[in-house]
Design a protein around this motif. Structure first.
Motif, PDB file in Angstrom:
ATOM      1  N   ILE A   1      -1.774   0.294  -7.648  1.00 48.56           N
ATOM      2  CA  ILE A   1      -1.799   1.205  -7.918  1.00 48.56           C
ATOM      3  C   ILE A   1      -3.235   2.133  -7.973  1.00 48.56           C
ATOM      4  O   ILE A   1      -3.029   3.410  -7.919  1.00 48.56           O
ATOM      5  N   ILE A   2      -3.940   1.327  -7.801  1.00 48.91           N
ATOM      6  CA  ILE A   2      -5.349   2.088  -7.843  1.00 48.91           C
ATOM      7  C   ILE A   2      -5.496   2.533  -6.625  1.00 48.91           C
ATOM      8  O   ILE A   2      -6.135   3.924  -6.364  1.00 48.91           O
ATOM      9  N   GLY A   3      -5.151   2.039  -5.549  1.00 56.37           N
ATOM     10  CA  GLY A   3      -5.147   2.565  -4.307  1.00 56.37           C
ATOM     11  C   GLY A   3      -4.382   3.849  -4.082  1.00 56.37           C
ATOM     12  O   GLY A   3      -4.830   4.920  -3.406  1.00 56.37           O
ATOM     13  N   ALA A   4      -3.133   3.882  -4.571  1.00 57.92           N
ATOM     14  CA  ALA A   4      -2.403   4.841  -4.711  1.00 57.92           C
ATOM     15  C   ALA A   4      -2.865   6.179  -5.458  1.00 57.92           C
ATOM     16  O   ALA A   4      -3.114   7.480  -4.941  1.00 57.92           O
TER      17      ALA A   4
ATOM     18  N   TYR B   1       0.719  -1.245  -0.141  1.00 57.14           N
ATOM     19  CA  TYR B   1      -0.065   0.181   0.023  1.00 57.14           C
ATOM     20  C   TYR B   1       0.979   1.240   0.292  1.00 57.14           C
ATOM     21  O   TYR B   1       0.339   2.448  -0.208  1.00 57.14           O
ATOM     22  N   THR B   2       2.243   1.043   0.243  1.00 57.82           N
ATOM     23  CA  THR B   2       3.089   2.363   0.275  1.00 57.82           C
ATOM     24  C   THR B   2       3.596   2.373  -1.040  1.00 57.82           C
ATOM     25  O   THR B   2       4.650   3.404  -1.398  1.00 57.82           O
ATOM     26  N   THR B   3       3.272   1.681  -2.089  1.00 52.63           N
ATOM     27  CA  THR B   3       3.733   1.866  -3.559  1.00 52.63           C
ATOM     28  C   THR B   3       2.930   2.442  -4.588  1.00 52.63           C
ATOM     29  O   THR B   3       1.712   2.330  -4.532  1.00 52.63           O
ATOM     30  N   SER B   4       3.527   3.420  -5.611  1.00 57.09           N
ATOM     31  CA  SER B   4       2.573   3.533  -6.609  1.00 57.09           C
ATOM     32  C   SER B   4       3.170   3.297  -7.988  1.00 57.09           C
ATOM     33  O   SER B   4       2.450   3.656  -8.761  1.00 57.09           O
ATOM     34  N   SER B   5       4.344   2.779  -7.932  1.00 54.38           N
ATOM     35  CA  SER B   5       5.127   2.332  -9.307  1.00 54.38           C
ATOM     36  C   SER B   5       5.111   3.528  -9.904  1.00 54.38           C
ATOM     37  O   SER B   5       5.208   3.342 -11.163  1.00 54.38           O
ATOM     38  N   GLY B   6       5.322   4.835  -9.436  1.00 56.46           N
ATOM     39  CA  GLY B   6       5.538   5.762 -10.371  1.00 56.46           C
ATOM     40  C   GLY B   6       4.319   6.528 -10.743  1.00 56.46           C
ATOM     41  O   GLY B   6       4.660   7.660 -11.084  1.00 56.46           O
ATOM     42  N   LEU B   7       3.257   6.106 -10.395  1.00 53.17           N
ATOM     43  CA  LEU B   7       1.978   7.114 -10.388  1.00 53.17           C
ATOM     44  C   LEU B   7       2.102   8.261  -9.878  1.00 53.17           C
ATOM     45  O   LEU B   7       1.585   9.501 -10.359  1.00 53.17           O
ATOM     46  N   GLU B   8       2.709   8.440  -8.749  1.00 48.34           N
ATOM     47  CA  GLU B   8       2.996   9.703  -8.038  1.00 48.34           C
ATOM     48  C   GLU B   8       3.605  10.861  -8.864  1.00 48.34           C
ATOM     49  O   GLU B   8       3.308  11.833  -8.696  1.00 48.34           O
ATOM     50  N   ALA B   9       4.622  10.492  -9.430  1.00 46.59           N
ATOM     51  CA  ALA B   9       5.454  11.061 -10.430  1.00 46.59           C
ATOM     52  C   ALA B   9       4.496  11.769 -11.549  1.00 46.59           C
ATOM     53  O   ALA B   9       4.575  12.688 -11.824  1.00 46.59           O
ATOM     54  N   ILE B  10       3.610  10.835 -12.123  1.00 50.85           N
ATOM     55  CA  ILE B  10       2.653  11.225 -13.235  1.00 50.85           C
ATOM     56  C   ILE B  10       1.751  12.476 -12.727  1.00 50.85           C
ATOM     57  O   ILE B  10       1.450  13.296 -13.125  1.00 50.85           O
ATOM     58  N   PHE B  11       1.228  12.197 -11.286  1.00 51.81           N
ATOM     59  CA  PHE B  11       0.322  13.006 -10.648  1.00 51.81           C
ATOM     60  C   PHE B  11       0.974  14.554 -10.694  1.00 51.81           C
ATOM     61  O   PHE B  11       0.389  15.418 -10.910  1.00 51.81           O
TER      62      PHE B  11
ATOM     63  N   LEU C   1      -4.071   9.844  -3.948  1.00 55.50           N
ATOM     64  CA  LEU C   1      -3.766  11.110  -4.387  1.00 55.50           C
ATOM     65  C   LEU C   1      -4.758  11.705  -4.942  1.00 55.50           C
ATOM     66  O   LEU C   1      -4.425  13.107  -5.710  1.00 55.50           O
ATOM     67  N   GLY C   2      -5.983  11.407  -5.083  1.00 58.10           N
ATOM     68  CA  GLY C   2      -6.872  12.108  -5.520  1.00 58.10           C
ATOM     69  C   GLY C   2      -7.274  12.347  -7.107  1.00 58.10           C
ATOM     70  O   GLY C   2      -8.001  13.173  -7.678  1.00 58.10           O
ATOM     71  N   MET C   3      -6.658  11.148  -7.768  1.00 58.57           N
ATOM     72  CA  MET C   3      -6.773  11.199  -9.117  1.00 58.57           C
ATOM     73  C   MET C   3      -7.926  10.560  -9.609  1.00 58.57           C
ATOM     74  O   MET C   3      -8.352  10.855 -10.807  1.00 58.57           O
TER      75      MET C   3
END
Length: 247
Positions: free
Chosen positions: A182-185, A38-48, A189-191
């Motif tokens: 990833i969906i949880g991230a 649950y602590t991973t986003s696989s880079g999604l946070e960088a996209i956000f 992130l509010g995406m």
């Protein structure tokens, strides 16, 4: 008695074993299990942070499909399938080869370390209530010596075998858990919204099933991954100064 279905003792015991294995699969794939996924986003946070906008559910679904079909499936799922068979035969030497191979294939340091961290957490948790398991004890010993890395696919293969979860279901579990992370991230992130997340999970079911079918029985000679754009996104995340997720 009319309406009752009678089973032989053997059928009843087999049914109980299957139920317990299925519950074990739910336990391992639950966010309550302390794997750290649950602590991973696989880079999604960088996209956000680069886009600063909500993501359409179709965009996130397609992104996850690329991950599954070009990275997690051909690499992690293949490694899991091979590790599972080696655990079954108690072959520690070749299990370490799988460990080193999948660890080396994770090109981004942040991703590599997160996989080892999650895998080690899974093994330590399983060890706390699975005493006297030879292959698990030996693997943890070489991990402590620094001769293994404990990547998540190998750790999950060990856990699945201990829980008597069939290999194909173990593959499905890993692909599902990765998608959920990833969906949880994205939600945190509010995406996107929760209903969008559930729709994505539903739409990914055929992809998860097909990916497991394609790669769970592949030889380590056929392991591969090719997703350079994803690698670049993950490198971008690695270089961020402030972040919510470890990947």
């Amino acid at each position: 008695m009319r309406g009752w279905i009678y089973m032989s003792t053997e059928e009843y015991q087999a049914s109980k074993r299957e139920d317990i294995a299925d519950i074990g699969m739910m336990q391992l794939s639950d966010s309550f299990f302390p794997s750290g996924m649950y602590t991973t986003s696989s880079g999604l946070e960088a996209i956000f942070y680069s886009q600063r906008r909500k993501m359409k559910s179709e965009e996130l679904r397609d992104l996850i499909k690329v991950f599954l079909e070009y990275q997690i499936g051909p690499a992690d799922c293949t490694a899991l399938g091979n590790a599972y068979e080696l655990v079954s035969t108690n072959n520690l030497e070749r299990l370490l080869e799988v460990d080193n191979t999948i660890h080396a294939m994770k090109l981004v340091k942040e991703i590599r370390e997160a996989s080892s961290r999650s895998g080690t957490q899974v093994l330590r948790c399983i060890r706390s209530f699975s005493a006297n398991n030879e292959i698990l004890d030996n693997y943890l010993a070489v991990l402590k010596e620094g001769k293994a890395h404990g990547p998540y696919p190998v750790a999950l293969a060990l856990a699945a075998k201990i829980f008597s979860i069939p290999k194909r279901k173990a593959g499905l579990m890993m692909l599902y858990s990765f998608s959920i992370s990833i969906i949880g991230a994205a939600l945190r992130l509010g995406m996107l919204q929760h209903f969008d997340g559930q729709r994505i999970i539903h739409e990914l079911k055929p992809t998860i099933s097909k990916t497991a079918e394609l790669f769970i029985n592949r030889s380590m000679d056929d392991i591969w991954q090719f997703a350079p754009q994803l690698d670049i996104i993950q490198i971008m995340h690695e270089r961020m100064n402030s972040k919510m997720f470890i990947t």
